[in-house]
Write a protein that holds these residues in place. Structure first.
Motif, PDB file in Angstrom:
ATOM      1  N   HIS A   3       4.909   7.637   5.869  1.00 20.79           N
ATOM      2  CA  HIS A   3       4.643   7.474   7.299  1.00 20.79           C
ATOM      3  C   HIS A   3       3.157   7.247   7.571  1.00 20.79           C
ATOM      4  CE1 HIS A   3       8.414   8.658   9.611  1.00 20.79           C
ATOM      5  NE2 HIS A   3       8.786   8.629   8.342  1.00 20.79           N
ATOM      6  N   TYR A   4       2.335   7.891   6.797  1.00 22.59           N
ATOM      7  CA  TYR A   4       0.883   7.778   6.977  1.00 22.59           C
ATOM      8  C   TYR A   4       0.426   6.335   6.800  1.00 22.59           C
ATOM      9  CZ  TYR A   4      -4.094   8.870   6.282  1.00 22.59           C
ATOM     10  OH  TYR A   4      -5.463   8.917   6.377  1.00 22.59           O
ATOM     11  N   PHE A   5       0.956   5.660   5.798  1.00 26.11           N
ATOM     12  CA  PHE A   5       0.510   4.286   5.523  1.00 26.11           C
ATOM     13  C   PHE A   5       1.322   3.233   6.278  1.00 26.11           C
ATOM     14  CE2 PHE A   5      -1.378   6.578   1.990  1.00 26.11           C
ATOM     15  CZ  PHE A   5      -2.654   6.034   1.988  1.00 26.11           C
ATOM     16  N   LYS A   6       2.575   3.521   6.595  1.00 29.00           N
ATOM     17  CA  LYS A   6       3.389   2.529   7.310  1.00 29.00           C
ATOM     18  C   LYS A   6       3.220   2.609   8.821  1.00 29.00           C
ATOM     19  CE  LYS A   6       7.278   1.050   5.833  1.00 29.00           C
ATOM     20  NZ  LYS A   6       8.694   0.857   5.440  1.00 29.00           N
ATOM     21  N   ASN A   7       2.973   3.824   9.338  1.00 22.96           N
ATOM     22  CA  ASN A   7       2.925   3.995  10.796  1.00 22.96           C
ATOM     23  C   ASN A   7       1.652   4.651  11.301  1.00 22.96           C
ATOM     24  OD1 ASN A   7       5.640   3.215  10.508  1.00 22.96           O
ATOM     25  ND2 ASN A   7       6.357   5.322  10.605  1.00 22.96           N
ATOM     26  N   ARG A  55       0.810  -1.212   0.000  1.00 22.47           N
ATOM     27  CA  ARG A  55       0.000   0.000   0.000  1.00 22.47           C
ATOM     28  C   ARG A  55       0.848   1.269   0.000  1.00 22.47           C
ATOM     29  NH1 ARG A  55      -5.169   1.850   1.640  1.00 22.47           N
ATOM     30  NH2 ARG A  55      -5.367   3.827   0.515  1.00 22.47           N
ATOM     31  N   ALA A  56       1.802   1.356   0.937  1.00 23.09           N
ATOM     32  CA  ALA A  56       2.632   2.560   1.020  1.00 23.09           C
ATOM     33  C   ALA A  56       3.411   2.772  -0.273  1.00 23.09           C
ATOM     34  CB  ALA A  56       3.586   2.466   2.204  1.00 23.09           C
ATOM     35  N   ILE A  57       3.987   1.695  -0.784  1.00 20.29           N
ATOM     36  CA  ILE A  57       4.782   1.792  -2.020  1.00 20.29           C
ATOM     37  C   ILE A  57       3.910   2.232  -3.183  1.00 20.29           C
ATOM     38  CG2 ILE A  57       6.129   0.469  -3.685  1.00 20.29           C
ATOM     39  CD1 ILE A  57       7.082  -1.276  -1.359  1.00 20.29           C
ATOM     40  N   SER A  58       2.717   1.652  -3.289  1.00 20.86           N
ATOM     41  CA  SER A  58       1.838   1.974  -4.418  1.00 20.86           C
ATOM     42  C   SER A  58       1.359   3.417  -4.347  1.00 20.86           C
ATOM     43  CB  SER A  58       0.651   1.015  -4.460  1.00 20.86           C
ATOM     44  OG  SER A  58      -0.164   1.158  -3.302  1.00 20.86           O
ATOM     45  N   GLU A  59       1.099   3.927  -3.128  1.00 23.79           N
ATOM     46  CA  GLU A  59       0.660   5.319  -2.996  1.00 23.79           C
ATOM     47  C   GLU A  59       1.781   6.286  -3.372  1.00 23.79           C
ATOM     48  OE1 GLU A  59      -2.261   6.562  -2.466  1.00 23.79           O
ATOM     49  OE2 GLU A  59      -3.354   4.726  -1.949  1.00 23.79           O
ATOM     50  N   ILE A  60       3.007   5.951  -2.982  1.00 27.66           N
ATOM     51  CA  ILE A  60       4.147   6.794  -3.340  1.00 27.66           C
ATOM     52  C   ILE A  60       4.372   6.773  -4.848  1.00 27.66           C
ATOM     53  CG2 ILE A  60       6.654   7.037  -3.149  1.00 27.66           C
ATOM     54  CD1 ILE A  60       6.368   6.118  -0.230  1.00 27.66           C
ATOM     55  N   GLN A  61       4.309   5.579  -5.434  1.00 27.61           N
ATOM     56  CA  GLN A  61       4.480   5.466  -6.884  1.00 27.61           C
ATOM     57  C   GLN A  61       3.386   6.231  -7.615  1.00 27.61           C
ATOM     58  OE1 GLN A  61       4.584   1.197  -7.379  1.00 27.61           O
ATOM     59  NE2 GLN A  61       6.822   1.129  -7.213  1.00 27.61           N
ATOM     60  N   THR A 113      12.568   6.045  22.065  1.00 38.70           N
ATOM     61  CA  THR A 113      12.081   5.167  21.018  1.00 38.70           C
ATOM     62  C   THR A 113      12.367   5.753  19.636  1.00 38.70           C
ATOM     63  OG1 THR A 113      10.083   3.994  20.271  1.00 38.70           O
ATOM     64  CG2 THR A 113       9.766   6.191  21.201  1.00 38.70           C
ATOM     65  N   HIS A 114      11.468   5.485  18.674  1.00 41.78           N
ATOM     66  CA  HIS A 114      11.707   5.822  17.271  1.00 41.78           C
ATOM     67  C   HIS A 114      10.486   6.520  16.676  1.00 41.78           C
ATOM     68  CE1 HIS A 114      15.225   3.085  17.469  1.00 41.78           C
ATOM     69  NE2 HIS A 114      14.448   2.458  18.333  1.00 41.78           N
ATOM     70  N   ASP A 115      10.675   7.103  15.498  1.00 39.86           N
ATOM     71  CA  ASP A 115       9.572   7.844  14.886  1.00 39.86           C
ATOM     72  C   ASP A 115       8.356   6.963  14.619  1.00 39.86           C
ATOM     73  OD1 ASP A 115      10.775   6.401  12.857  1.00 39.86           O
ATOM     74  OD2 ASP A 115      10.974   8.077  11.473  1.00 39.86           O
ATOM     75  N   THR A 116       8.586   5.678  14.360  1.00 41.11           N
ATOM     76  CA  THR A 116       7.469   4.755  14.132  1.00 41.11           C
ATOM     77  C   THR A 116       6.520   4.751  15.318  1.00 41.11           C
ATOM     78  OG1 THR A 116       8.824   3.331  12.719  1.00 41.11           O
ATOM     79  CG2 THR A 116       6.841   2.355  13.655  1.00 41.11           C
ATOM     80  N   ILE A 153       7.257  19.388  -1.966  1.00 42.30           N
ATOM     81  CA  ILE A 153       6.684  18.216  -2.639  1.00 42.30           C
ATOM     82  C   ILE A 153       7.362  16.941  -2.154  1.00 42.30           C
ATOM     83  CG2 ILE A 153       6.480  17.079  -4.886  1.00 42.30           C
ATOM     84  CD1 ILE A 153       6.170  19.988  -6.043  1.00 42.30           C
ATOM     85  N   LEU A 154       8.676  16.971  -1.983  1.00 42.81           N
ATOM     86  CA  LEU A 154       9.402  15.797  -1.493  1.00 42.81           C
ATOM     87  C   LEU A 154       9.066  15.516  -0.030  1.00 42.81           C
ATOM     88  CD1 LEU A 154      12.838  16.449  -3.212  1.00 42.81           C
ATOM     89  CD2 LEU A 154      11.122  14.749  -3.847  1.00 42.81           C
ATOM     90  N   GLU A 155       8.775  16.569   0.711  1.00 35.73           N
ATOM     91  CA  GLU A 155       8.342  16.402   2.098  1.00 35.73           C
ATOM     92  C   GLU A 155       7.027  15.620   2.149  1.00 35.73           C
ATOM     93  OE1 GLU A 155       7.190  19.289   5.928  1.00 35.73           O
ATOM     94  OE2 GLU A 155       7.535  20.142   3.940  1.00 35.73           O
ATOM     95  N   TYR A 156       6.147  15.877   1.198  1.00 32.91           N
ATOM     96  CA  TYR A 156       4.867  15.174   1.153  1.00 32.91           C
ATOM     97  C   TYR A 156       5.062  13.680   0.881  1.00 32.91           C
ATOM     98  CZ  TYR A 156       0.085  13.934  -0.071  1.00 32.91           C
ATOM     99  OH  TYR A 156      -1.147  13.334  -0.105  1.00 32.91           O
ATOM    100  N   VAL A 157       6.055  13.333   0.077  1.00 31.82           N
ATOM    101  CA  VAL A 157       6.316  11.917  -0.209  1.00 31.82           C
ATOM    102  C   VAL A 157       6.562  11.156   1.084  1.00 31.82           C
ATOM    103  CG1 VAL A 157       7.882  10.283  -1.332  1.00 31.82           C
ATOM    104  CG2 VAL A 157       7.228  12.389  -2.520  1.00 31.82           C
ATOM    105  N   GLU A 158       7.363  11.737   1.974  1.00 33.07           N
ATOM    106  CA  GLU A 158       7.628  11.048   3.243  1.00 33.07           C
ATOM    107  C   GLU A 158       6.395  11.036   4.132  1.00 33.07           C
ATOM    108  OE1 GLU A 158      11.083  10.483   6.486  1.00 33.07           O
ATOM    109  OE2 GLU A 158      10.695  12.554   5.913  1.00 33.07           O
ATOM    110  N   ASP A 159       5.602  12.085   4.089  1.00 30.49           N
ATOM    111  CA  ASP A 159       4.368  12.099   4.876  1.00 30.49           C
ATOM    112  C   ASP A 159       3.453  10.954   4.459  1.00 30.49           C
ATOM    113  OD1 ASP A 159       5.266  14.312   6.205  1.00 30.49           O
ATOM    114  OD2 ASP A 159       3.985  15.741   5.153  1.00 30.49           O
ATOM    115  N   VAL A 160       3.345  10.721   3.168  1.00 24.30           N
ATOM    116  CA  VAL A 160       2.530   9.607   2.665  1.00 24.30           C
ATOM    117  C   VAL A 160       3.094   8.280   3.151  1.00 24.30           C
ATOM    118  CG1 VAL A 160       1.823   8.354   0.583  1.00 24.30           C
ATOM    119  CG2 VAL A 160       1.649  10.842   0.655  1.00 24.30           C
TER     120      VAL A 160
END
Length: 448
Positions: free
Chosen positions: A299-303, A222-228, A341-344, A290-297
């Protein structure tokens, strides 16, 4: 004709140069230095003073003798070096350095001469090849200074603590971060022993051994497909075109190469004294947004809210918060609890509480510019979520109140500075039912 030839031979220099930009774009998702977005404990008004000023309009109760009796927080490690996958992509992208410089000598590209010169002087840090994900010197300083500010704000409380739990995860970066924090607690006539990490920590890092999350999210698509999907938008393609034009490179820059260049910018920038990296000169402010949004997406789907398993996992940490505070109300013993801990995990506890959820939800279809879910402000390096339990003996009803802070800024969870015990109970008591039974899934095992 001669004048025309001279003009053509000059490089197409951009009107904006990175090297002397007084206000370069400072937000880099989860790789944002803490000082860029933090508040300061010492600037948060005292409970008694603030309520005295607003007694008539805000609250007629007497908060004059409120005292902190328990503090609980989760905090992300400080600035670290890139991990193995990021290092590999960054190193591959760094090989473009000589090509970019060469194109400049041919009069191609739009980079300023000084930006190119700074790139020429740049060298790969060999420590990245063997000290991957390690806390940097700057990261240690971030947590040391956090400890200093924390101890200045809560000095009286820390002097009277009866019990403490200070625990890192198994990683070097959290172990060094907690050491820095404790060193920052100078001038406190109290010792705070650091506990050994728990390999499968059910509070600070439950996601690390949650097999179902591994098979459903980590190994999911899911996360990969949304980024792609987002990388196919005109907006992202514009970033590729901009970097291509600015550098003068003739080869097509793939999304993975753009990521490597972006990481060279933000990682090197995050732990240099001047908070600058010549690789950032390849991007405009709009490109970085725009690149900042890529990471937001990602994190949104992975964490985050992109999958309900994340909020279920984050609930384990919040269960500990409720139980620690409830115990203090029964025993009266002052306590401090801190998990490094970690960002996750930070993402997960915000998801569990329903914080910063967007409607419509984030996706790769288009960038949501006014989104609440921004890793820059949620999980920068040294990100923290702090809860403070106060005992207020002069209140006519329940004497306990709870204050919340995120990155040293007050968060009004209940619409006011303090939550009543009833409001706290209504929000957090449900987490006492949290468990990790749903994680049982033998189709996936994390590597150590």
């Amino acid at each position: 004709m001669w004048k025309l030839l001279i003009w053509v031979s000059l490089p197409l220099v951009s009107s904006k140069c990175y090297w002397n930009n007084p206000n370069p774009y400072p937000y880099f998702g989860s790789k944002t230095p803490y000082d860029t977005v933090r508040g300061d404990f010492r600037d948060v008004p005292e409970i008694e003073a603030k309520f005295r000023q607003n007694r008539i309009s805000a609250d007629a109760n007497d908060f004059s003798e409120c005292e902190a009796v328990s503090i609980w927080f989760m905090i992300r490690h400080g600035t670290r070096r890139p991990n193995a996958p990021d290092t590999k992509i960054m190193k591959k992208a760094s090989y473009l350095k000589d090509n970019i410089i060469h194109k400049r000598t041919q009069g191609k590209g739009e980079m300023c001469a000084q930006d190119v010169d700074d790139l020429r002087k740049w060298m790969w840090n060999p420590k990245l090849d063997y000290k991957r994900s390690y806390l940097t010197t700057h990261g240690f300083q971030e947590l040391f200074e956090f400890g200093q500010r924390f101890s200045q704000k809560f000095a009286n409380f820390l002097e009277e603590v009866n019990s403490s739990v200070l625990r890192p995860t198994s990683e070097q970066r959290t172990q060094q971060s907690i050491k820095a924090f404790v060193e920052g607690l100078r001038g406190i006539n109290q010792s705070f022993p650091i506990e050994d990490y728990i390999l499968n920590d059910p509070v600070a890092r439950p996601y690390r051994y949650c097999a179902k999350r591994g098979s459903q999210i980590i190994n999911g698509t899911r996360a990969i497909s949304e980024i792609q999907r987002f990388q196919e938008t005109e907006e992202f393609k514009k970033v590729q075109e901009n970097v291509q034009r600015r550098t003068g490179l003739s080869l097509e820059l793939k999304p993975n190469t753009i990521k490597g260049l972006y990481d060279l910018c933000r990682f090197y920038r995050s732990y240099t004294l001047l908070k600058r990296s010549p690789w950032c000169s390849l991007f405009s402010d709009d490109d970085l947004k725009i690149l900042e949004y890529v990471e937001d997406v990602q994190h949104y789907f992975k964490n985050g809210f992109g999958d309900s398993l994340n909020s279920q996992t984050g609930a384990a940490g919040l269960k500990d918060l409720y139980e620690k505070f409830h115990h203090v109300t029964k025993t009266g013993h002052k306590s401090i609890t801190a998990y490094f801990t970690h960002d996750t995990m930070m993402d997960m506890i915000y998801s569990a509480m329903g914080f910063y959820e967007d409607y419509p939800k984030l996706s790769g279809f288009e960038r949501k510019k006014d989104r609440k879910w921004r890793t820059t402000f949620l999980t920068p390096f040294a990100a923290n979520f702090v809860a403070v339990l106060y005992r207020c003996p002069k209140l006519p009803s329940t004497t306990y109140r709870v204050q919340f802070l995120k990155n040293e800024k007050e968060v009004h969870l209940c619409g006011a500075r303090l939550c009543s015990w009833k409001q706290f109970w209504e929000t957090f008591h449900r987490f006492t039912k949290a468990n990790l039974d749903f994680c049982d899934d033998d189709t996936y095992v994390y590597s150590v």
